[in-house]
Design a protein around this motif. Structure first.
Motif, mmCIF file in Angstrom:
data_model
loop_
_atom_site.group_PDB
_atom_site.id
_atom_site.type_symbol
_atom_site.label_atom_id
_atom_site.label_comp_id
_atom_site.label_asym_id
_atom_site.label_seq_id
_atom_site.Cartn_x
_atom_site.Cartn_y
_atom_site.Cartn_z
ATOM 1 N N THR A 174 34.924 40.167 34.565
ATOM 2 C CA THR A 174 35.445 39.072 34.044
ATOM 3 C C THR A 174 35.461 38.037 35.275
ATOM 4 N N GLY A 175 35.323 38.158 36.460
ATOM 5 C CA GLY A 175 35.005 37.265 37.341
ATOM 6 C C GLY A 175 36.339 36.543 37.723
ATOM 7 N N THR A 176 37.183 37.150 37.556
ATOM 8 C CA THR A 176 38.392 36.619 37.815
ATOM 9 C C THR A 176 38.844 36.472 39.505
ATOM 10 N N LEU A 189 42.558 17.961 35.709
ATOM 11 C CA LEU A 189 41.963 18.394 34.346
ATOM 12 C C LEU A 189 41.289 19.906 34.449
ATOM 13 N N ALA A 190 40.444 19.842 35.653
ATOM 14 C CA ALA A 190 39.813 21.030 35.967
ATOM 15 C C ALA A 190 40.559 22.360 36.364
ATOM 16 N N GLU A 235 42.715 27.610 34.882
ATOM 17 C CA GLU A 235 44.098 28.297 34.345
ATOM 18 C C GLU A 235 43.880 29.023 32.913
ATOM 19 N N GLU A 236 43.372 28.169 32.016
ATOM 20 C CA GLU A 236 43.376 28.249 30.602
ATOM 21 C C GLU A 236 42.214 29.465 30.379
ATOM 22 N N ALA A 237 41.336 29.624 31.295
ATOM 23 C CA ALA A 237 40.469 30.622 31.174
ATOM 24 C C ALA A 237 40.578 31.903 32.071
ATOM 25 N N GLY A 238 41.706 31.826 32.575
ATOM 26 C CA GLY A 238 42.288 32.968 33.333
ATOM 27 C C GLY A 238 41.574 33.102 34.767
ATOM 28 N N GLY A 288 51.417 23.826 35.095
ATOM 29 C CA GLY A 288 51.559 24.348 36.405
ATOM 30 C C GLY A 288 50.476 24.070 37.347
ATOM 31 N N VAL A 289 49.939 22.785 37.564
ATOM 32 C CA VAL A 289 49.012 22.580 38.400
ATOM 33 C C VAL A 289 49.574 22.345 39.732
ATOM 34 N N THR A 290 50.685 21.904 39.920
ATOM 35 C CA THR A 290 51.448 21.345 41.047
ATOM 36 C C THR A 290 51.327 22.313 42.232
#
Ligand code: NAP
Length: 490
Positions: free
Chosen positions: A7-9, A24-25, A30-33, A99-101
């Motif tokens: 999964t490359g996490t 955005l990135a 995050e969305e992709a885990g 949740g980027v901050t």
């Protein structure tokens, strides 16, 4: 494409810049885990260009409902064209909400990225070190202020600042204010401050074509309806997107009927709204509309015709402590001098030092001019991906949509690494060479190449932008042409 076995996490990512594209990135990782990442931001707030530009009148000339992420629509925009402050608030709130901050390292400027033993070694000015598998450079385009090379500039004795470094401690009311430049920025400033100052002196080197526009507010009822039903926002976006597509098709086809319509709209704007024939002629460009980045304004002509405003078309000879000297021997005495003189647009990730495979130095690579395959990847710089990099669609598009398409594309490149297909991925030299050959050939036929000086042009005078219809960009961003990439196992 991602396999459950790999999964490359564990992959580590570094995003550089917490402006529109960096936020955005981060959201997409995050969305992709892929949560093992840091966002490096040299300033103390998110927002990029919207943090740095705070000049009076700052407005985005892309409709507000288009100037937001497709997944974070905003029913609260106050106007059809949003004020800069609202855009800044929007990006701050999205960074918080998604949740980027907490991932952002504020005040930590990356000064060096070096590819070594298959990973990027990052160093920051503050002495921090990081090691990442993938770097996403979201460092912006119109970012580094360009100061004019005018004799005596530094000797000016009163307040002077670049438009992107606005000094809000300097009073404008009732004072003599000079502005150098007639681009989108200067035009917005003139319209915003003309009423407040005692004298406004606009130093014009080149006149601009101006597309008229009105900027209605959204009513409380409209906003309530948007909150209730996002489909209404989607409809507005679709309408605006359709218009932008027509516009982007027109600028790359300088003989198109739409381009003629745009030229006609600019011409009648000038004819109908500037009353003094002599002033009208001084405001009339001698190049085609659209050659320079079009300026959008519904109130500039009105402002420059005020009795306290003066358009100066004599060349600036030098600047002295009291003001600006023009070629006719006049001294324009000023209390405030605003330099709305644009940006160094070919810097991209620089001044950061980027050293790729086998010690390849991006500064040397780009000594002539910056180039990247599809504006995203440079051969020999594996897993280093740029958002809004060189020669991409700028100027006539919503950069938010551009960035969403690019980040979607980058995520597909990342998926190949994540799935274990490869460890390193970068465009091949031949893919870049062919891309540039076709791009230059087409760029020479666009309206940007019809004979004017503009920030679109590179050192050869060739437009350094995406020269095809926007639809082609959407198609190319939808899925990578894998033969354009070198995928290495180690
Ligand atoms: P710009 O378009 O590059 O304009 C710079 C201006 O300064 C030009 O009028 C230029 O004259 C003049 N200038 C530069 N050096 C000079 C010198 N030495 N002496 C006299 N005049 C000099 O910069 P900008 O207005 O900041 O706009 C840059 C871009 O930012 C825009 O094109 C647009 O893409 C973006 N922007 C967008 C918005 C928006 O609403 N979305 C708002 C503001 C800016 P010449 O024309 O003769 O070179």
């Amino acid at each position: 494409m991602t396999t459950s076995a790999a999964t490359g996490t564990g992959l580590r990512f570094a995003i550089i810049g917490a402006g529109m594209a960096g936020i955005l990135a981060a959201i997409k990782l995050e969305e992709a885990g892929l949560t093992n990442f840091a966002v490096y931001e040299k300033a103390d707030r998110v927002g990029g260009t919207w943090r740095e530009n705070t000049y009076p009148g700052l407005t985005c000339d892309v409709p507000s409902h288009m100037y937001c992420y497709s997944f974070a629509l905003n029913p609260e925009w106050s106007h059809m064209y949003p004020p800069g402050e609202e855009i800044q608030e929007y990006f701050e709130s999205v960074a918080q909400r998604y949740g980027v901050t907490p991932h952002i390292r504020f005040g930590d400027e990356v000064v060096r990225c070096q590819f070594s033993s298959g990973r990027w070694q990052l160093a920051t000015a503050a002495g921090h070190r990081d090691e990442a598998d993938v770097v996403i450079a979201a460092t912006g385009v119109l970012h580094h202020p360009k100061y004019p090379d005018i004799e005596g500039l530094e000797s000016f004795g009163a307040a002077m600042f670049h438009s992107a470094r606005w000094d809000h401690d300097v009073a404008l009311d009732g004072r003599r204010v000079g502005i150098i430049g007639t681009g989108s920025t200067a035009v917005q400033i003139v319209a915003a401050i003309a009423e407040r100052v005692s004298t406004l002196v606009l130093f014009q080197r080149t006149p601009q074509w101006i597309v008229p526009a009105v900027n209605p507010t959204f009513t409380a009822e409209e906003k309530a309806a948007f909150r209730e039903d996002h489909e209404l926002i989607e409809q507005l976006r679709a309408k605006a997107s359709h218009l932008f597509d027509a516009f982007s098709d027109a600028v790359v086809d300088s003989g198109s009927p739409t381009m003629k319509m745009i030229e006609e709209a600019c011409r009648s704007n000038l004819e109908n709204n500037v009353h003094d024939p002599a002033l009208r002629e001084r405001l009339r460009p001698d190049y085609r509309a659209g050659c320079k980045r079009l300026v959008v304004s519904g109130d500039f002509y009105q402002a420059i015709q005020r009795p306290n405003a003066e358009l100066i078309t004599q060349a600036i000879e030098h600047i002295e402590p009291r003001g600006v000297h023009t070629a006719d021997g006049r001294l324009h005495e000023l209390d405030v001098l605003v330099l709305a003189t644009g940006f160094k647009v070919d810097a991209f990730v620089r001044p950061m030092s980027v050293v790729g495979r086998d010690g390849k130095d991006l500064e040397q690579e780009w000594a002539q001019r910056p180039e990247a395959y599809l504006s995203i990847s440079v051969p020999g710089y594996p897993n280093f991906f740029m958002v809004n990099g060189p020669n991409g669609p700028v100027g006539n598009f919503s950069l938010v949509e551009v960035a969403e398409l690019q980040v979607g594309y980058i995520m597909q490149l990342v998926d190949r690494i994540r799935s274990g297909d490869c460890r390193e991925i970068s465009a091949t030299p031949s893919a870049l060479a062919e891309f540039e050959r076709a791009r230059v050939e087409t760029a020479e036929k666009t309206v940007w190449a019809t004979g004017c000086r503009s920030w679109y042009l590179d050192d050869r005078g060739i437009p350094a932008v995406w020269p095809w219809p926007f639809e082609r960009f959407r198609v190319q961003m939808a899925s990578p042409a894998w033969e354009a990439y070198e995928l290495r196992k180690a």
